[in-house]
Write an enzyme that holds these catalytic residues in place. Structure first.
Site, PDB file in Angstrom:
ATOM      1  N   GLU A 167       0.825  -1.205   0.000  1.00  0.00           N
ATOM      2  CA  GLU A 167       0.000   0.000   0.000  1.00  0.00           C
ATOM      3  C   GLU A 167       0.853   1.246   0.000  1.00  0.00           C
ATOM      4  O   GLU A 167       2.044   1.204   0.302  1.00  0.00           O
ATOM      5  CB  GLU A 167      -1.062  -0.038   1.111  1.00  0.00           C
ATOM      6  N   TYR A 200       2.598   4.394   1.182  1.00  0.00           N
ATOM      7  CA  TYR A 200       3.023   4.841   2.508  1.00  0.00           C
ATOM      8  C   TYR A 200       2.760   6.337   2.604  1.00  0.00           C
ATOM      9  O   TYR A 200       3.313   7.133   1.842  1.00  0.00           O
ATOM     10  CB  TYR A 200       4.509   4.541   2.716  1.00  0.00           C
ATOM     11  N   GLU A 204      -9.683   1.067  12.210  1.00  0.00           N
ATOM     12  CA  GLU A 204      -8.507   1.942  12.233  1.00  0.00           C
ATOM     13  C   GLU A 204      -8.329   2.635  10.883  1.00  0.00           C
ATOM     14  O   GLU A 204      -8.398   1.986   9.838  1.00  0.00           O
ATOM     15  CB  GLU A 204      -7.247   1.136  12.566  1.00  0.00           C
ATOM     16  N   ARG A 240     -11.933  -7.144  18.143  1.00  0.00           N
ATOM     17  CA  ARG A 240     -11.727  -7.525  19.542  1.00  0.00           C
ATOM     18  C   ARG A 240     -11.740  -6.267  20.385  1.00  0.00           C
ATOM     19  O   ARG A 240     -11.828  -5.169  19.857  1.00  0.00           O
ATOM     20  CB  ARG A 240     -10.351  -8.180  19.672  1.00  0.00           C
TER      21      ARG A 240
HETATM   22  P1  ADP Z   1      -1.095  -3.436  13.103  1.00  0.00           P
HETATM   23  O1  ADP Z   1      -1.946  -4.595  12.737  1.00  0.00           O
HETATM   24  O2  ADP Z   1       0.273  -3.816  13.428  1.00  0.00           O
HETATM   25  O3  ADP Z   1      -1.758  -2.578  14.117  1.00  0.00           O
HETATM   26  P2  ADP Z   1      -1.775  -1.358  11.165  1.00  0.00           P
HETATM   27  O4  ADP Z   1      -2.162  -1.657   9.766  1.00  0.00           O
HETATM   28  O5  ADP Z   1      -2.847  -0.972  12.085  1.00  0.00           O
HETATM   29  O6  ADP Z   1      -0.982  -2.595  11.745  1.00  0.00           O
HETATM   30  O7  ADP Z   1      -0.653  -0.236  11.158  1.00  0.00           O
HETATM   31  C1  ADP Z   1       0.067   0.087  12.315  1.00  0.00           C
HETATM   32  C2  ADP Z   1       0.645   1.490  12.179  1.00  0.00           C
HETATM   33  O8  ADP Z   1       1.498   1.598  11.034  1.00  0.00           O
HETATM   34  C3  ADP Z   1      -0.387   2.589  11.984  1.00  0.00           C
HETATM   35  O9  ADP Z   1      -0.913   3.038  13.197  1.00  0.00           O
HETATM   36  C4  ADP Z   1       0.423   3.657  11.273  1.00  0.00           C
HETATM   37  O10 ADP Z   1       1.205   4.402  12.190  1.00  0.00           O
HETATM   38  C5  ADP Z   1       1.358   2.859  10.412  1.00  0.00           C
HETATM   39  N1  ADP Z   1       0.796   2.691   9.056  1.00  0.00           N
HETATM   40  C6  ADP Z   1       0.025   1.672   8.629  1.00  0.00           C
HETATM   41  N2  ADP Z   1      -0.318   1.827   7.331  1.00  0.00           N
HETATM   42  C7  ADP Z   1       0.244   2.985   6.919  1.00  0.00           C
HETATM   43  C8  ADP Z   1       0.305   3.691   5.666  1.00  0.00           C
HETATM   44  N3  ADP Z   1      -0.313   3.243   4.585  1.00  0.00           N
HETATM   45  N4  ADP Z   1       0.995   4.861   5.632  1.00  0.00           N
HETATM   46  C9  ADP Z   1       1.638   5.326   6.724  1.00  0.00           C
HETATM   47  N5  ADP Z   1       1.630   4.699   7.913  1.00  0.00           N
HETATM   48  C10 ADP Z   1       0.959   3.539   8.023  1.00  0.00           C
HETATM   49  P1  ADP Z   2      -4.285  -2.383  20.086  1.00  0.00           P
HETATM   50  O1  ADP Z   2      -4.396  -2.745  18.633  1.00  0.00           O
HETATM   51  O2  ADP Z   2      -5.304  -2.994  20.969  1.00  0.00           O
HETATM   52  O3  ADP Z   2      -4.148  -0.939  20.258  1.00  0.00           O
HETATM   53  P2  ADP Z   2      -1.724  -3.658  20.004  1.00  0.00           P
HETATM   54  O4  ADP Z   2      -1.606  -3.433  18.535  1.00  0.00           O
HETATM   55  O5  ADP Z   2      -0.580  -3.248  20.867  1.00  0.00           O
HETATM   56  O6  ADP Z   2      -2.952  -2.954  20.631  1.00  0.00           O
HETATM   57  O7  ADP Z   2      -2.035  -5.193  20.217  1.00  0.00           O
HETATM   58  C1  ADP Z   2      -2.436  -5.686  21.464  1.00  0.00           C
HETATM   59  C2  ADP Z   2      -1.713  -6.922  21.813  1.00  0.00           C
HETATM   60  O8  ADP Z   2      -2.007  -7.947  20.924  1.00  0.00           O
HETATM   61  C3  ADP Z   2      -0.207  -6.786  21.794  1.00  0.00           C
HETATM   62  O9  ADP Z   2       0.275  -7.569  22.843  1.00  0.00           O
HETATM   63  C4  ADP Z   2       0.200  -7.369  20.466  1.00  0.00           C
HETATM   64  O10 ADP Z   2       1.497  -7.876  20.531  1.00  0.00           O
HETATM   65  C5  ADP Z   2      -0.828  -8.442  20.295  1.00  0.00           C
HETATM   66  N1  ADP Z   2      -1.202  -8.687  18.902  1.00  0.00           N
HETATM   67  C6  ADP Z   2      -1.979  -7.915  18.116  1.00  0.00           C
HETATM   68  N2  ADP Z   2      -2.145  -8.470  16.906  1.00  0.00           N
HETATM   69  C7  ADP Z   2      -1.460  -9.627  16.907  1.00  0.00           C
HETATM   70  C8  ADP Z   2      -1.250 -10.682  15.948  1.00  0.00           C
HETATM   71  N3  ADP Z   2      -1.771 -10.655  14.727  1.00  0.00           N
HETATM   72  N4  ADP Z   2      -0.485 -11.716  16.325  1.00  0.00           N
HETATM   73  C9  ADP Z   2       0.053 -11.754  17.544  1.00  0.00           C
HETATM   74  N5  ADP Z   2      -0.113 -10.816  18.493  1.00  0.00           N
HETATM   75  C10 ADP Z   2      -0.863  -9.765  18.190  1.00  0.00           C
HETATM   76 MG    MG Z   3      -3.508  -1.602  13.894  1.00  0.00          MG
END
Ligand code: ADP
Ligand code: ADP
Ligand code: MG
Length: 454
Positions: free
Chosen positions: A205, A207, A279, A297
């Site tokens: 995607e 950035y 999100e 969740r």
């Molecule tokens: P996760 O499953 O790890 O939470 P997310 O898709 O929610 O992954 O992305 C985590 C973080 O990464 C976002 O809060 C943002 O800061 C950054 N991020 C994700 N997608 C983008 C994007 N397309 N451009 C810029 N930052 C991004």
């Molecule tokens: P939130 O999305 O609730 O703001 P986090 O992204 O920090 O918080 O995720 C919450 C918890 O779940 C963390 O301990 C993270 O490591 C775990 N977690 C989230 N997504 C996954 C995944 N796909 N696999 C393993 N652990 C995950």
């Molecule tokens: Mg996320």
């Protein structure tokens, strides 16, 4: 798919502060609790607070908190009629939700089908597009090889982000700024994602720079779908949230209504039931928002929304799982004042935030007006090295942003944890930063502005 059978006894299939949070909600609803624990959590607060406890395996989570079959059979032998999965672990595992459904146990969360639709990030993007919700420009789905990734990146333009469809917790993504680096990064990201999530599939995607992370809390009983306003989670380190607040200092009433309605539309489209979070990233310059992912969740930062809306999200989840309708309508939802959460981790900010497990020798948790602390710590508690490093969430409420920030500063100054390193000093510094206080934040704030400027 409302269940006729009311819930009486809940097995808590998680640990740490969220297990304690779930037990508290159950107790207020008059539900009995069974705490599932690993060998490493035998002496945890959750085990002490629950009505009963059952060991589900050794410390390593693959053999305990992630052992779906064992957890379901523990629930059956303990006479539990529901399982609350918390966050992380099995909470977004559709096979686990299905196993619960098949075993006659209420999974406190959405249906397995809704998890399947929204748990895979590439699939969720498709659902959002179908529902008319804007998504970040990207590949139509998973990219099969470097050739496909290169074509997608050329079409959307660099920089691009490689994302694992199964990723979470800020892991499984890589920024690529030039075509020459794409193939190598793709191979490395795929290897990492297979190791961390058991699935190496990636998509591409755009950035976006200078963005806010804005998420919408939703609540649905299968009939009524509500949104409880937004949380701004732009204060992150390595894509992991550190501070969350509601309302966002960067969103006006009109933008809030627009994103909220889009979130509700998406939930209706996939037949979502239970609590969930949509999100988005919001472009600071244009104000445009793009769907990023859904977390099917309860979220770590749910207390922020609880403090500004007065809604107990975990109790609503439990009621919905028991087949009850939501206890409120959209017109009952009002955001009152401002709330802010600091995630306090057992990490050493002076040593690159290295995890710092160990024994909590002395502990003083803050209190007083407007302060809530969600934590599983107690004096003498040994923080085990096997799990994540969250040790406490300090949440402050105030009539306006200045007041909640002032209360948070005061609370962090009162808090004492001896025996282990914590991120309290990091938060205290952040809350003293003028740019933060003016609300001028974006997702690279901590790395670029705050840490860079020192
Ligand atoms: P996760 O499953 O790890 O939470 P997310 O898709 O929610 O992954 O992305 C985590 C973080 O990464 C976002 O809060 C943002 O800061 C950054 N991020 C994700 N997608 C983008 C994007 N397309 N451009 C810029 N930052 C991004
Ligand atoms: P939130 O999305 O609730 O703001 P986090 O992204 O920090 O918080 O995720 C919450 C918890 O779940 C963390 O301990 C993270 O490591 C775990 N977690 C989230 N997504 C996954 C995944 N796909 N696999 C393993 N652990 C995950
Ligand atoms: Mg996320």
């Amino acid at each position: 798919m409302a269940r006729a059978k009311p819930i009486r006894r809940v097995l808590v299939a998680n640990r740490g502060e969220i297990a304690v949070r779930i037990i508290r909600a159950c107790r207020e609803l008059g539900l009995e609790t069974v705490q599932a624990y690993s060998d490493a959590d035998r002496d945890s607060l959750a085990v002490r607070l629950a009505d009963r406890a059952v060991c589900v395996g050794p410390a390593h989570s693959r053999r305990s908190y992630l052992n779906a079959e064992f957890i379901v059979s523990a629930a059956l032998t303990q006479g539990a009629d529901a399982i609350h999965p918390g966050y992380g672990f099995l909470s977004e595992n559709a096979t686990f939700a299905e196993l619960c459904e098949r075993s006659g146990i209420a999974f406190v969360g959405p249906s397995a089908e809704a998890i399947r639709k929204m748990g895979d990030k590439a699939m969720a993007r498709r659902m959002a597009a179908e529902a008319g919700v804007p998504v970040t420009p990207g590949s139509p789905g998973i990219v099969a090889d470097a050739e496909e990734a290169r074509a997608a990146a050329a079409r959307i333009g660099y920089p691009v982000l490689l994302k694992a469809v199964a990723g979470g917790g800020g892991r499984g993504m890589r920024v690529v700024r030039e075509p020459a680096k794409l193939a190598a990064e793709l191979a490395a990201a795929s290897r990492e994602a297979s190791a961390a999530f058991g699935d190496g599939s990636l998509y591409v995607e755009k950035y976006l720079e200078r963005v806010r992370h804005i998420e919408i809390q939703v609540l649905s009983d299968g009939e009524t779908v509500l949104h409880l306003g937004e949380r701004d989670c732009s204060i992150q380190r390595r894509n992991q949230k550190l501070v969350e607040e509601s309302p966002s200092p960067g969103l006006d009433e009109a933008a809030r209504a627009r994103i909220g309605e889009a979130a509700v539309r998406l939930c209706r489209h996939v037949g979502y039931r239970s609590a969930g979070t949509i999100e988005c990233i919001v472009d600071a310059a244009s104000g445009e928002f793009y769907f990023m992912e859904m977390n099917t969740r309860v979220q770590v930062e749910h207390p922020v929304t609880e403090l500004v809306t007065g809604v107990d999200i975990v109790k609503e989840q439990l009621r919905i799982a028991g087949g009850e309708p939501l206890s409120l309508a959209q017109s009952d939802v009002r955001l009152r004042g401002h709330a802010l959460e600091c995630r306090i981790n057992a990490e050493d900010p002076e040593a690159g935030f290295a995890p710092a497990p160990g024994e909590v020798r002395r502990l003083h948790l803050p209190g007083g007006p407007g302060i809530r602390v969600d934590s599983h710590l107690f004096e003498g508690y040994r923080i085990p090295p096997y799990y994540d490093s969250l040790m406490a969430k300090v949440i402050a409420w105030g009539r306006h942003r200045e007041e909640s920030i002032a209360r948070m500063r005061r609370a962090l100054a009162e808090m004492r944890v001896e025996g282990v390193s914590t991120t309290i000093s990091f938060h205290a510094r952040l809350l003293g930063d003028e740019r933060f206080c003016r609300g001028e934040v974006h997702t690279r704030f901590v790395e670029d502005v705050f840490m860079g400027a020192g």
